[in-house]
Design a protein around this motif. Structure first.
Motif, PDB file in Angstrom:
ATOM      1  N   LYS A 218      15.779  22.863 -33.578  1.00 29.57           N
ATOM      2  CA  LYS A 218      16.545  21.988 -32.679  1.00 29.57           C
ATOM      3  C   LYS A 218      15.990  22.009 -31.257  1.00 29.57           C
ATOM      4  O   LYS A 218      16.736  22.057 -30.285  1.00 29.57           O
ATOM      5  CB  LYS A 218      18.028  22.375 -32.712  1.00 29.57           C
ATOM      6  N   CYS A 219      14.671  21.958 -31.143  1.00 28.82           N
ATOM      7  CA  CYS A 219      14.001  21.961 -29.836  1.00 28.82           C
ATOM      8  C   CYS A 219      13.460  20.569 -29.518  1.00 28.82           C
ATOM      9  O   CYS A 219      13.124  19.802 -30.422  1.00 28.82           O
ATOM     10  CB  CYS A 219      12.853  22.969 -29.825  1.00 28.82           C
ATOM     11  N   ASP A 220      13.352  20.266 -28.227  1.00 27.77           N
ATOM     12  CA  ASP A 220      12.808  18.993 -27.770  1.00 27.77           C
ATOM     13  C   ASP A 220      11.643  19.214 -26.817  1.00 27.77           C
ATOM     14  O   ASP A 220      11.645  20.174 -26.035  1.00 27.77           O
ATOM     15  CB  ASP A 220      13.869  18.180 -27.020  1.00 27.77           C
ATOM     16  N   ALA A 221      10.661  18.292 -26.883  1.00 32.31           N
ATOM     17  CA  ALA A 221       9.561  18.260 -25.913  1.00 32.31           C
ATOM     18  C   ALA A 221       9.316  16.800 -25.560  1.00 32.31           C
ATOM     19  O   ALA A 221       8.982  16.000 -26.435  1.00 32.31           O
ATOM     20  CB  ALA A 221       8.312  18.897 -26.494  1.00 32.31           C
ATOM     21  N   TYR A 222       9.486  16.457 -24.279  1.00 25.76           N
ATOM     22  CA  TYR A 222       9.330  15.058 -23.908  1.00 25.76           C
ATOM     23  C   TYR A 222       8.864  14.905 -22.465  1.00 25.76           C
ATOM     24  O   TYR A 222       9.049  15.786 -21.626  1.00 25.76           O
ATOM     25  CB  TYR A 222      10.632  14.277 -24.124  1.00 25.76           C
TER      26      TYR A 222
ATOM     27  N   GLN B 234      16.010  25.313 -20.589  1.00 31.63           N
ATOM     28  CA  GLN B 234      15.095  24.218 -20.312  1.00 31.63           C
ATOM     29  C   GLN B 234      13.946  24.709 -19.446  1.00 31.63           C
ATOM     30  O   GLN B 234      14.135  25.585 -18.596  1.00 31.63           O
ATOM     31  CB  GLN B 234      15.805  23.072 -19.588  1.00 31.63           C
ATOM     32  N   VAL B 235      12.769  24.113 -19.680  1.00 36.04           N
ATOM     33  CA  VAL B 235      11.583  24.403 -18.867  1.00 36.04           C
ATOM     34  C   VAL B 235      11.048  23.082 -18.340  1.00 36.04           C
ATOM     35  O   VAL B 235      10.903  22.111 -19.098  1.00 36.04           O
ATOM     36  CB  VAL B 235      10.500  25.128 -19.689  1.00 36.04           C
ATOM     37  N   THR B 236      10.739  23.036 -17.048  1.00 36.86           N
ATOM     38  CA  THR B 236      10.243  21.812 -16.446  1.00 36.86           C
ATOM     39  C   THR B 236       9.278  22.153 -15.307  1.00 36.86           C
ATOM     40  O   THR B 236       9.162  23.304 -14.880  1.00 36.86           O
ATOM     41  CB  THR B 236      11.409  20.946 -15.930  1.00 36.86           C
ATOM     42  N   GLY B 237       8.555  21.144 -14.830  1.00 29.20           N
ATOM     43  CA  GLY B 237       7.758  21.278 -13.614  1.00 29.20           C
ATOM     44  C   GLY B 237       6.453  22.034 -13.746  1.00 29.20           C
ATOM     45  O   GLY B 237       5.791  22.278 -12.723  1.00 29.20           O
ATOM     46  N   VAL B 238       6.009  22.403 -14.939  1.00 26.81           N
ATOM     47  CA  VAL B 238       4.752  23.153 -15.087  1.00 26.81           C
ATOM     48  C   VAL B 238       3.582  22.227 -14.771  1.00 26.81           C
ATOM     49  O   VAL B 238       3.478  21.130 -15.317  1.00 26.81           O
ATOM     50  CB  VAL B 238       4.610  23.733 -16.507  1.00 26.81           C
TER      51      VAL B 238
ATOM     52  N   VAL C 293      15.751  24.858 -27.282  1.00 25.39           N
ATOM     53  CA  VAL C 293      14.939  25.003 -26.073  1.00 25.39           C
ATOM     54  C   VAL C 293      14.263  23.659 -25.802  1.00 25.39           C
ATOM     55  O   VAL C 293      13.760  23.015 -26.721  1.00 25.39           O
ATOM     56  CB  VAL C 293      13.904  26.124 -26.233  1.00 25.39           C
ATOM     57  N   VAL C 294      14.240  23.250 -24.543  1.00 29.07           N
ATOM     58  CA  VAL C 294      13.714  21.943 -24.162  1.00 29.07           C
ATOM     59  C   VAL C 294      12.607  22.116 -23.125  1.00 29.07           C
ATOM     60  O   VAL C 294      12.790  22.805 -22.121  1.00 29.07           O
ATOM     61  CB  VAL C 294      14.830  21.046 -23.587  1.00 29.07           C
ATOM     62  N   CYS C 295      11.468  21.480 -23.366  1.00 28.64           N
ATOM     63  CA  CYS C 295      10.363  21.426 -22.401  1.00 28.64           C
ATOM     64  C   CYS C 295      10.166  19.964 -22.012  1.00 28.64           C
ATOM     65  O   CYS C 295       9.828  19.147 -22.871  1.00 28.64           O
ATOM     66  CB  CYS C 295       9.080  21.982 -23.015  1.00 28.64           C
TER      67      CYS C 295
END
Length: 409
Positions: free
Chosen positions: A185-189, A137-141, A163-165
């Protein structure tokens, strides 16, 4: 005798090839990273590294970097140019970066990076190929006063699986220049640009390179578009992907497929594929040809629900040299469902190009009784085992529906 010799030589070559392949696999190394690791460590499970930069410096093509669970927050800038600060600058091909266990997913939190320039949390550099990311997971950018930032900036070639952003001020997956690859199977939300300039430049998935395949991906509540193909030089494929609730103030399309703005189109206009996709409750269009100067896509077995500006918008331009907007004449639109709001707009398609859809198939009508549920929030449910799309009833047809054989379910 010659035949026997040929068979022997062939068998020997096969055995040699198998041995070499096995040797290559056997020689592949594994390195380990952890939030509490140290780059002075040897990178073993018991003494892991702390950074992608260190792991990349020792890894070779074919190697795997195992990412132990936890939150990674201690970052420095790996490289810069006039516009960007690249935090994790991927410059080696063939390396896999993956969660050590799916039960404890590593989270990369970039909220400590000050956006003095555009931020690319991960950049896959031009010329780099066969890089894989699995289950992170990637967050906070952040974006600050910049026009945009990106969780993943792909200028080379990469594959993303599960992979999730999420919850950033940045584009999720941004394929650009000659970038290629696959998102599975990736998510971006919840990726929302906070300023007037960035709110319209923050997509879930951006396919602006030489061709990308998206399968079983989801995009919801991002401030610009769910999926955006503006300026793409290659053909992109969207297969079993979902877009929901793009309502935060940008362009707000579910699938924006095609278009070049004021840029110069390539000599060969790519034709994209959009199939078995679902687009619901977006503030603009569900599926949008976006001023493509030619055919934007083949649109088949898709379902659109309650998209405010129209469920299918087939707006084209005359040609690469004539930017006059026209109702689409070249799109291929078959076996789709649209319910609530306008079914299809800006369409001047010949009958052969737009057949067997819910709005023009002979003998069928569309009503709420055709669907098991109209609760679009189901699209954001947790994924199942190994990242499969969640089991939902939204827009699934009832047993008595006369729409059977149409749409994405």
């Amino acid at each position: 005798m010659k035949t026997l010799l040929k068979k022997f030589l062939f068998a020997s070559l096969v055995m040699c090839g198998s041995f070499l392949a096995a040797s290559a696999t056997a020689n592949a190394a594994e390195y380990y990273m952890a939030p509490n690791g140290n780059d002075n460590n040897p990178g073993t499970l018991s003494a892991p590294f702390a950074s992608i930069a260190k792991a990349q410096s020792v890894a070779s093509s074919g190697d795997t970097v195992m990412l132990l669970g936890g939150v990674y927050k201690n970052f420095s800038i790996g490289a810069s140019d006039s516009n960007y600060n690249y935090v994790n600058n991927i410059t080696k091909s063939g390396i896999t970066y993956r969660a050590y266990t799916s039960k404890n997913v590593p989270i990369f939190d970039f909220s400590n990076i000050t956006p003095t320039k555009r931020v690319a949390a991960f950049r896959i550099a031009s010329g780099v190929s066969n890089v894989t990311f699995l289950s992170i997971q990637v967050t906070g950018v952040k974006v600050g006063t910049q026009k945009q930032s990106e969780c993943f900036r792909i200028e080379g070639n990469a594959t993303f699986n599960q992979v999730v952003c999420h919850d950033t001020e940045a584009n999720g997956f941004y394929f650009v220049n000659h970038g290629t690859g696959t998102c599975i199977k990736c998510d971006a939300y919840n990726n929302i640009g906070p300023t007037s300039s960035s709110i319209g430049n923050t997509d879930g998935f951006g396919a602006h390179g030489d061709g990308v395949t998206f399968q079983y991906c989801r995009s919801w509540h991002n401030s610009d578009d769910g999926y955006d193909c503006l300026t793409s030089r290659g053909s992109n494929t969207f297969d079993h992907c979902w877009a929901y609730n793009m309502t935060a103030g940008g362009d707000s399309n579910g699938f924006k497929i095609g278009g070049y703005g004021t840029g110069t189109p390539p000599s060969t206009i790519p034709v994209h594929t959009v199939k078995y996709c679902l687009s619901a409750n977006n503030a603009a269009h569900g599926f949008y040809a976006n001023h493509q100067p030619g055919q934007s896509a083949t649109w088949t077995y898709n379902t659109a629900y309650n998209n405010a500006a129209g469920n299918f918008d087939m707006l084209e331009r005359v040609s690469p040299t004539n930017a006059t907007d026209i109702p689409g004449t070249r799109e291929i639109v078959h076996n789709n469902i649209a319910f609530t709001r306008a079914a299809i707009i800006n369409s001047n398609l010949p009958a052969a190009n737009v057949s067997n859809n819910s709005w023009n198939k002979s003998g069928v009508t569309v009503s709420s009784a055709d669907f098991q549920s109209l609760d679009a929030t189901q699209m954001t449910k947790a994924r199942g085992t190994n990242g499969v799309l969640p089991t939902i009833t939204f827009m699934h047809l009832t047993d008595s529906s006369d729409l059977k054989g149409l749409g994405c379910f």
